[in-house]
Design an enzyme around this catalytic site. Structure first.
Site, PDB file in Angstrom:
ATOM      1  N   GLY A 227       0.809  -1.201   0.000  1.00 29.27           N
ATOM      2  CA  GLY A 227       0.000   0.000   0.000  1.00 29.27           C
ATOM      3  C   GLY A 227       0.843   1.253   0.000  1.00 29.27           C
ATOM      4  O   GLY A 227       0.354   2.337   0.272  1.00 29.27           O
ATOM      5  N   PRO A 269       5.524  -4.976  -1.629  1.00 30.09           N
ATOM      6  CA  PRO A 269       5.136  -3.894  -2.531  1.00 30.09           C
ATOM      7  C   PRO A 269       5.070  -4.316  -3.991  1.00 30.09           C
ATOM      8  O   PRO A 269       5.879  -5.124  -4.451  1.00 30.09           O
ATOM      9  CB  PRO A 269       6.271  -2.879  -2.341  1.00 30.09           C
ATOM     10  CG  PRO A 269       7.444  -3.705  -1.956  1.00 30.09           C
ATOM     11  CD  PRO A 269       6.911  -4.870  -1.175  1.00 30.09           C
ATOM     12  N   TYR A 311     -10.058   2.827 -11.957  1.00 29.38           N
ATOM     13  CA  TYR A 311      -9.834   3.408 -10.621  1.00 29.38           C
ATOM     14  C   TYR A 311      -9.820   4.931 -10.621  1.00 29.38           C
ATOM     15  O   TYR A 311      -9.417   5.537  -9.630  1.00 29.38           O
ATOM     16  CB  TYR A 311      -8.471   2.944 -10.080  1.00 29.38           C
ATOM     17  CG  TYR A 311      -8.286   1.461  -9.948  1.00 29.38           C
ATOM     18  CD1 TYR A 311      -9.102   0.711  -9.104  1.00 29.38           C
ATOM     19  CD2 TYR A 311      -7.271   0.805 -10.644  1.00 29.38           C
ATOM     20  CE1 TYR A 311      -8.907  -0.646  -8.965  1.00 29.38           C
ATOM     21  CE2 TYR A 311      -7.069  -0.556 -10.496  1.00 29.38           C
ATOM     22  CZ  TYR A 311      -7.897  -1.278  -9.662  1.00 29.38           C
ATOM     23  OH  TYR A 311      -7.702  -2.620  -9.516  1.00 29.38           O
ATOM     24  N   CYS A 337     -13.648   1.152 -28.865  1.00 29.93           N
ATOM     25  CA  CYS A 337     -15.045   1.562 -28.911  1.00 29.93           C
ATOM     26  C   CYS A 337     -15.687   1.461 -27.541  1.00 29.93           C
ATOM     27  O   CYS A 337     -16.493   0.559 -27.251  1.00 29.93           O
ATOM     28  CB  CYS A 337     -15.794   0.785 -29.985  1.00 29.93           C
ATOM     29  SG  CYS A 337     -15.280   1.370 -31.607  1.00 29.93           S
ATOM     30  N   TYR A 365       0.480  -2.559 -12.827  1.00 33.08           N
ATOM     31  CA  TYR A 365      -0.907  -2.772 -13.247  1.00 33.08           C
ATOM     32  C   TYR A 365      -1.190  -2.159 -14.618  1.00 33.08           C
ATOM     33  O   TYR A 365      -2.280  -1.673 -14.888  1.00 33.08           O
ATOM     34  CB  TYR A 365      -1.882  -2.255 -12.177  1.00 33.08           C
ATOM     35  CG  TYR A 365      -1.535  -2.773 -10.813  1.00 33.08           C
ATOM     36  CD1 TYR A 365      -1.758  -4.106 -10.490  1.00 33.08           C
ATOM     37  CD2 TYR A 365      -0.917  -1.962  -9.860  1.00 33.08           C
ATOM     38  CE1 TYR A 365      -1.391  -4.607  -9.250  1.00 33.08           C
ATOM     39  CE2 TYR A 365      -0.538  -2.458  -8.626  1.00 33.08           C
ATOM     40  CZ  TYR A 365      -0.774  -3.788  -8.326  1.00 33.08           C
ATOM     41  OH  TYR A 365      -0.405  -4.287  -7.110  1.00 33.08           O
TER      42      TYR A 365
HETATM   43  C1  LIG Z   1      -1.721  -6.413  -4.833  1.00 32.08           C
HETATM   44  C2  LIG Z   1      -1.121  -6.902  -3.610  1.00 32.08           C
HETATM   45  C3  LIG Z   1       0.038  -6.291  -3.101  1.00 32.08           C
HETATM   46  C4  LIG Z   1       0.712  -5.101  -3.745  1.00 32.08           C
HETATM   47  O1  LIG Z   1       0.009  -3.890  -3.618  1.00 32.08           O
HETATM   48  P1  LIG Z   1       0.632  -2.530  -4.168  1.00 32.08           P
HETATM   49  O2  LIG Z   1      -0.368  -1.479  -3.865  1.00 32.08           O
HETATM   50  O3  LIG Z   1       0.868  -2.678  -5.633  1.00 32.08           O
HETATM   51  O4  LIG Z   1       1.920  -2.298  -3.481  1.00 32.08           O
HETATM   52  C5  LIG Z   1       0.587  -6.851  -1.973  1.00 32.08           C
HETATM   53  N1  LIG Z   1       0.030  -7.920  -1.352  1.00 32.08           N
HETATM   54  C6  LIG Z   1      -1.092  -8.517  -1.809  1.00 32.08           C
HETATM   55  C7  LIG Z   1      -1.636  -9.699  -1.090  1.00 32.08           C
HETATM   56  C8  LIG Z   1      -1.695  -8.028  -2.937  1.00 32.08           C
HETATM   57  O5  LIG Z   1      -2.808  -8.633  -3.389  1.00 32.08           O
END
Ligand SMILES: *Cc1c(COP(=O)(O)O)cnc(C)c1O
Length: 411
Positions: A227, A269, A311, A337, A365
């Site tokens: 996060g 991460p 998002y 489209c 992503y």
């Molecule tokens: C997607 C995910 C992450 C990575 O999240 P980021 O926001 O890209 O850092 C870490 N752990 C789990 C279990 C996830 O599903």
């Protein structure tokens, strides 16, 4: 990407030349930036020897996985296929953490057969696991701390109504299963979502985890998920990784002293490691002026980068073909489209048809969420490493679109 002598460059390679060599649309990754981000995390947490597990779903190209592996990262897989790809890229089973959600139990069994570290996030799965493996295979659990954190509801995974994790209010049921089947819990995990900027949120989660951890004497690691937010535009609020490393590291150390043995601090991460390294280079197919809006229509769209539509993510866009052109307001859209606005009302250096635009923060992503919608090819991917641009995935071809289609006899 830097503007040097009027030319946008990555590792001294002009990006327009990279676009010319490999064609567009094209994903380009700056390997040096990825390694620098990994090093930042290691420096920030150095005291506790953090284990960084790259969330492979953000960018699942094997060359990128190898680059991260070479520089000391482990890997976080959310599907058994990701785990297989990681093993193929050279990660050992010990380095892989597998945290699936809502998968069939057979995919948990497959993870055990591969010898992976696994987090379970559902009581019924924990029960099946206990019945089958008892105390023979140590396992982690993913908890839901009931904290609303992160950029928005869609990307927050730790709130009360989230499908992820076992609620901390169901701890008695967890304990009951652990005792009944003699399950060995070796890790606790929380991942509350994406884009958390305040250190305090992580510290609050840590406090909850530490409180729970005392009930589990066989822990090896505590995983604080991810996060970590990066900048998407100038002045963006980001996670201060050094402040976090210092404070969380300190709290962690205090905790394991009272717990009675040294534990490993894991983080996982995705975005932090690869987001800023990536650029989606696209061609301005058309400039379309209407009475109210001037559109730039590019040879890409939500089939290649869905984050803006899914998002409401903001991705900065730069006209790398005309760095000194006078600035005008444009809305950049794809050629799909659907309404696929990549950026609305953006100030760009004058765009002429045929110019190359760079869409920033496309490393996480981006390609991994790309599709063949509208029967379009997914882009090629290029890694810039040691000042050299190398193809790391070919562009799709018509064969890729048709490969699995079965044409039946309609007579
Ligand atoms: C997607 C995910 C992450 C990575 O999240 P980021 O926001 O890209 O850092 C870490 N752990 C789990 C279990 C996830 O599903």
């Amino acid at each position: 990407m830097e503007l040097k002598e009027g030319i946008y460059q990555v590792q001294d390679l002009p990006l327009t030349e990279v676009a010319q060599e490999f064609g567009t649309p094209l994903y380009v990754y700056d390997g040096k930036k990825i390694v620098a981000q990994l090093q930042n995390l290691k420096n920030a947490f150095s005291e506790n020897q953090v284990k960084v597990k790259f969330a492979a779903k953000a960018l699942t190209n094997i060359s990128i996985l190898k680059l991260l592996k070479k520089h000391g990262a482990g890997l976080e897989a959310v599907s058994i296929n990701e785990a297989q790809i990681a093993l193929g890229a050279g990660f050992t089973k010990e380095e892989i953490l597998y945290t699936p959600n809502c998968v069939d139990f057979s995919e948990i069994v497959a993870g055990v057969d591969l010898g992976l570290n696994i987090n379970l996030d559902n009581l019924s799965v924990l029960e099946k696991f206990g019945k089958k493996y008892g105390s023979t295979y140590p396992i982690g659990i993913r908890l839901n701390p009931h904290i609303m954190a992160g950029g928005n509801y869609k990307i927050s995974t730790g709130h009360g109504n989230s499908k992820f994790g076992i609620s901390i209010y169901q701890l008695p049921q967890i304990m009951q299963l652990v005792e009944q089947y003699k399950i060995v819990i070796n890790g606790l995990h929380i991942h509350t979502g994406s884009e958390i900027t305040e250190t305090d949120v992580f510290l609050k989660m840590a406090e909850i985890l530490f409180g729970i951890a005392r009930d589990f004497p066989s822990l090896k690691f505590i995983d604080f998920g991810s996060g970590f937010k990066v900048a998407y535009k100038e002045g963006d609020h980001v996670t201060n990784i050094y402040d976090l490393g210092l404070k969380l590291g300190r709290a962690f150390k205090e905790f394991y002293h009272s717990y009675g043995k040294q534990l490993e601090l894991w983080i996982e991460p995705g975005k932090y490691l690869v987001s800023e390294s990536g650029y989606l280079l696209v061609n301005a197919n058309v400039v379309k002026a209407t009475p109210s809006v001037t559109f730039v229509g590019v040879n890409s769209g939500l089939n290649h980068l869905i984050r803006p539509m899914m998002y409401d993510a903001y991705h900065e866009i730069v006209n790398i073909s005309n760095p000194t052109g006078s600035q005008k307001i444009y809305t950049v859209v794809g050629n799909i489209c659907e309404t696929d606005t990549l950026g609305a009302d953006r100030k760009l250096n004058e765009v002429r048809e045929g110019d190359i635009l760079a869409i920033k923060n496309a490393g996480a992503y981006g390609y991994s969420m790309a599709s063949n919608y509208n029967s379009r090819f997914r882009p090629a991917e290029v890694l810039i490493w040691n000042g050299k641009a190398q193809l790391i995935r070919k562009r799709d071809t018509m064969d890729d679109l048709l490969r699995n289609q079965v044409v039946v006899d309609l007579e």
